[in-house]
Motif scaffolding. Structure first.
Motif, PDB file in Angstrom:
ATOM      1  N   TRP A  84     -15.666 -52.026 -26.913  1.00 60.68           N
ATOM      2  CA  TRP A  84     -16.698 -52.429 -25.957  1.00 60.68           C
ATOM      3  C   TRP A  84     -16.741 -53.949 -25.821  1.00 60.68           C
ATOM      4  O   TRP A  84     -17.791 -54.566 -25.706  1.00 60.68           O
ATOM      5  N   VAL A  85     -15.541 -54.539 -25.840  1.00 59.44           N
ATOM      6  CA  VAL A  85     -15.392 -55.965 -25.579  1.00 59.44           C
ATOM      7  C   VAL A  85     -14.656 -56.166 -24.271  1.00 59.44           C
ATOM      8  O   VAL A  85     -15.056 -56.947 -23.425  1.00 59.44           O
ATOM      9  N   GLU A  86     -13.585 -55.431 -24.095  1.00 53.69           N
ATOM     10  CA  GLU A  86     -12.808 -55.535 -22.862  1.00 53.69           C
ATOM     11  C   GLU A  86     -12.773 -54.224 -22.085  1.00 53.69           C
ATOM     12  O   GLU A  86     -13.112 -54.180 -20.918  1.00 53.69           O
ATOM     13  N   SER A  87     -12.323 -53.132 -22.737  1.00 50.79           N
ATOM     14  CA  SER A  87     -12.044 -51.915 -21.972  1.00 50.79           C
ATOM     15  C   SER A  87     -13.246 -51.007 -21.786  1.00 50.79           C
ATOM     16  O   SER A  87     -13.228 -50.158 -20.906  1.00 50.79           O
ATOM     17  N   CYS A  88     -14.295 -51.154 -22.613  1.00 51.40           N
ATOM     18  CA  CYS A  88     -15.520 -50.341 -22.501  1.00 51.40           C
ATOM     19  C   CYS A  88     -15.179 -48.851 -22.473  1.00 51.40           C
ATOM     20  O   CYS A  88     -15.448 -48.150 -21.499  1.00 51.40           O
ATOM     21  N   THR A  89     -14.591 -48.370 -23.571  1.00 55.13           N
ATOM     22  CA  THR A  89     -14.148 -46.988 -23.660  1.00 55.13           C
ATOM     23  C   THR A  89     -14.836 -46.255 -24.804  1.00 55.13           C
ATOM     24  O   THR A  89     -15.276 -46.856 -25.775  1.00 55.13           O
ATOM     25  N   ALA A  90     -14.922 -44.946 -24.685  1.00 53.04           N
ATOM     26  CA  ALA A  90     -15.460 -44.069 -25.721  1.00 53.04           C
ATOM     27  C   ALA A  90     -14.672 -42.776 -25.691  1.00 53.04           C
ATOM     28  O   ALA A  90     -14.046 -42.435 -24.679  1.00 53.04           O
ATOM     29  N   VAL A  91     -14.716 -42.062 -26.810  1.00 51.15           N
ATOM     30  CA  VAL A  91     -14.080 -40.743 -26.872  1.00 51.15           C
ATOM     31  C   VAL A  91     -15.176 -39.707 -27.008  1.00 51.15           C
ATOM     32  O   VAL A  91     -16.096 -39.868 -27.818  1.00 51.15           O
ATOM     33  N   VAL A  92     -15.117 -38.646 -26.201  1.00 49.30           N
ATOM     34  CA  VAL A  92     -16.091 -37.566 -26.293  1.00 49.30           C
ATOM     35  C   VAL A  92     -15.369 -36.272 -26.635  1.00 49.30           C
ATOM     36  O   VAL A  92     -14.223 -36.058 -26.228  1.00 49.30           O
ATOM     37  N   GLU A  93     -16.077 -35.442 -27.414  1.00 48.12           N
ATOM     38  CA  GLU A  93     -15.626 -34.076 -27.644  1.00 48.12           C
ATOM     39  C   GLU A  93     -16.590 -33.173 -26.909  1.00 48.12           C
ATOM     40  O   GLU A  93     -17.801 -33.195 -27.164  1.00 48.12           O
ATOM     41  N   HIS A  94     -16.088 -32.403 -25.960  1.00 50.23           N
ATOM     42  CA  HIS A  94     -16.911 -31.476 -25.199  1.00 50.23           C
ATOM     43  C   HIS A  94     -17.132 -30.206 -26.011  1.00 50.23           C
ATOM     44  O   HIS A  94     -16.478 -29.966 -27.030  1.00 50.23           O
ATOM     45  N   TYR A  95     -18.054 -29.378 -25.549  1.00 54.13           N
ATOM     46  CA  TYR A  95     -18.397 -28.163 -26.281  1.00 54.13           C
ATOM     47  C   TYR A  95     -17.273 -27.135 -26.309  1.00 54.13           C
ATOM     48  O   TYR A  95     -17.288 -26.213 -27.118  1.00 54.13           O
ATOM     49  N   ASP A  96     -16.295 -27.288 -25.459  1.00 60.55           N
ATOM     50  CA  ASP A  96     -15.151 -26.377 -25.485  1.00 60.55           C
ATOM     51  C   ASP A  96     -14.055 -26.867 -26.431  1.00 60.55           C
ATOM     52  O   ASP A  96     -12.994 -26.247 -26.534  1.00 60.55           O
ATOM     53  N   GLY A  97     -14.306 -27.997 -27.111  1.00 63.30           N
ATOM     54  CA  GLY A  97     -13.343 -28.520 -28.072  1.00 63.30           C
ATOM     55  C   GLY A  97     -12.371 -29.529 -27.511  1.00 63.30           C
ATOM     56  O   GLY A  97     -11.567 -30.109 -28.256  1.00 63.30           O
ATOM     57  N   ASN A  98     -12.408 -29.763 -26.207  1.00 64.28           N
ATOM     58  CA  ASN A  98     -11.519 -30.743 -25.600  1.00 64.28           C
ATOM     59  C   ASN A  98     -12.015 -32.165 -25.846  1.00 64.28           C
ATOM     60  O   ASN A  98     -13.220 -32.436 -25.801  1.00 64.28           O
ATOM     61  N   PHE A  99     -11.075 -33.067 -26.087  1.00 65.55           N
ATOM     62  CA  PHE A  99     -11.378 -34.486 -26.257  1.00 65.55           C
ATOM     63  C   PHE A  99     -11.003 -35.232 -24.982  1.00 65.55           C
ATOM     64  O   PHE A  99     -10.033 -34.887 -24.309  1.00 65.55           O
ATOM     65  N   GLU A 100     -11.766 -36.282 -24.694  1.00 68.72           N
ATOM     66  CA  GLU A 100     -11.537 -37.062 -23.478  1.00 68.72           C
ATOM     67  C   GLU A 100     -11.850 -38.526 -23.735  1.00 68.72           C
ATOM     68  O   GLU A 100     -12.829 -38.863 -24.414  1.00 68.72           O
TER      69      GLU A 100
END
Length: 321
Positions: free
Chosen positions: A231-247
């Protein structure tokens, strides 16, 4: 997507959020964008994957604006609402490693964690600096790299002020510079491979880390490798959805979608026709990185590159500061 929307408009609920490298206490921290992201996403569990507070910079000079305090308060408010938050310190907030096993305001401090996904797969969650040879064995070089990275970010701010006045898009000086340094590209590959090997040692199916400010999700080294970015340059996060997929979520992209959704919702409420075009948003101070873009950690790639040019695992036990 596999996510479900709560009763509150524009709030998306996910199973797990993985966030790292806020670098609160530095001018490079994009706290405003981070607060906006935290308003829109709720999770059952949040992992703070290190370098949340930048102790290195705070030692040399105090910088803590209200927005940085707001980030902390927002996280504590989520705890009070029932979110389980786990904090895994990194090298910039290594002072918190003295408190592994403790609980502050409902936030659990751990050296590393094993996360079980919705699909049953297990992931080692760790900041990753333990596998950075510069941070481990040449701290002076890591501090020098941190200074150089800060200088590049400061310069980048002024460069983009001029570019916006000229009607040009955002351009990242630090990302450009590191793309030009072959050693920085090689460092990322070595880092990913070492973390993947460590995941195999833990007999898990993947590893989730931060540290090098380069969001990624792939299976190149026999396990799932996921990096949260920063969260300095790219402002990214990783989420795990309830179906188990990561994004991987790039908030500078998602903000445009959110603005469009808000506008459509307002118009539906008024019985108006919904426009197909998204609502215009202000120029954002962070780049949208492609998967192969290189954004290195303040104390790693810059220092790693410097080490080359000058002729140059994690245990369950608590680590020393």
């Amino acid at each position: 997507m596999g996510s479900s929307v709560s009763k509150e408009p524009d709030v998306i609920r996910v199973r797990t959020l993985f966030l790292s490298d806020f670098h609160l206490g530095t001018k490079g921290c994009q706290a405003d964008l981070l607060i906006d992201f935290l308003r829109h996403y709720e999770a059952d569990t949040i992992y703070l994957v290190g370098d949340i507070v930048d102790g290195w910079r705070l030692k040399s000079g105090w910088y803590w604006p209200q927005t940085h305090n707001d980030v902390v308060q927002k996280l504590l408010r989520k705890v009070r609402k029932g979110t389980h938050i786990i904090y895994l310190p990194g090298n910039h907030d290594e002072f918190l490693r003295d408190y592994v096993g403790s609980n502050f305001g409902g936030i659990e401090i751990l050296d590393h964690a094993i996360h079980e996904g919705a699909d049953g797969n297990r992931y080692l969650v760790i900041h990753g600096d333990q596998f950075d040879m510069v941070v481990r064995h040449a701290r002076w070089l890591a501090f020098l790299g941190d200074w150089a990275y800060g200088a590049a970010l400061a310069t980048n701010t002024y460069v983009n002020i001029v570019r916006r006045k000229m009607g040009l898009t955002y351009w990242s000086l630090s990302a450009w510079a590191k793309l030009k340094v072959k050693n920085a590209v090689n460092f990322i590959g070595r880092f990913e491979e070492m973390l993947s090997t460590e995941a195999q040692r833990f007999d898990v199916q993947g590893v989730i880390c931060g540290h090098i400010h380069h969001a990624a999700l792939h299976d190149k080294f026999g396990v799932r490798y996921i990096n949260t970015g920063d969260w300095v340059e790219s402002c990214t996060a990783v989420v795990e959805h309830y179906d188990g997929n990561f994004e991987i979520l790039r908030w500078t992209d998602r903000q445009v979608d959110v603005s469009s959704e808000r506008r459509a919702e307002r118009k539906r409420g008024k019985g108006q026709t919904v426009d197909a075009q998204p609502e215009a948003v202000p120029a954002l101070p962070s780049p949208v990185l492609a998967e192969d873009d290189v954004t290195a950690d303040a104390g790693t790639c810059a220092g790693d590159s410097a080490a080359t040019e000058s002729g140059t695992r994690t245990s369950n036990a608590r680590q020393a500061a």
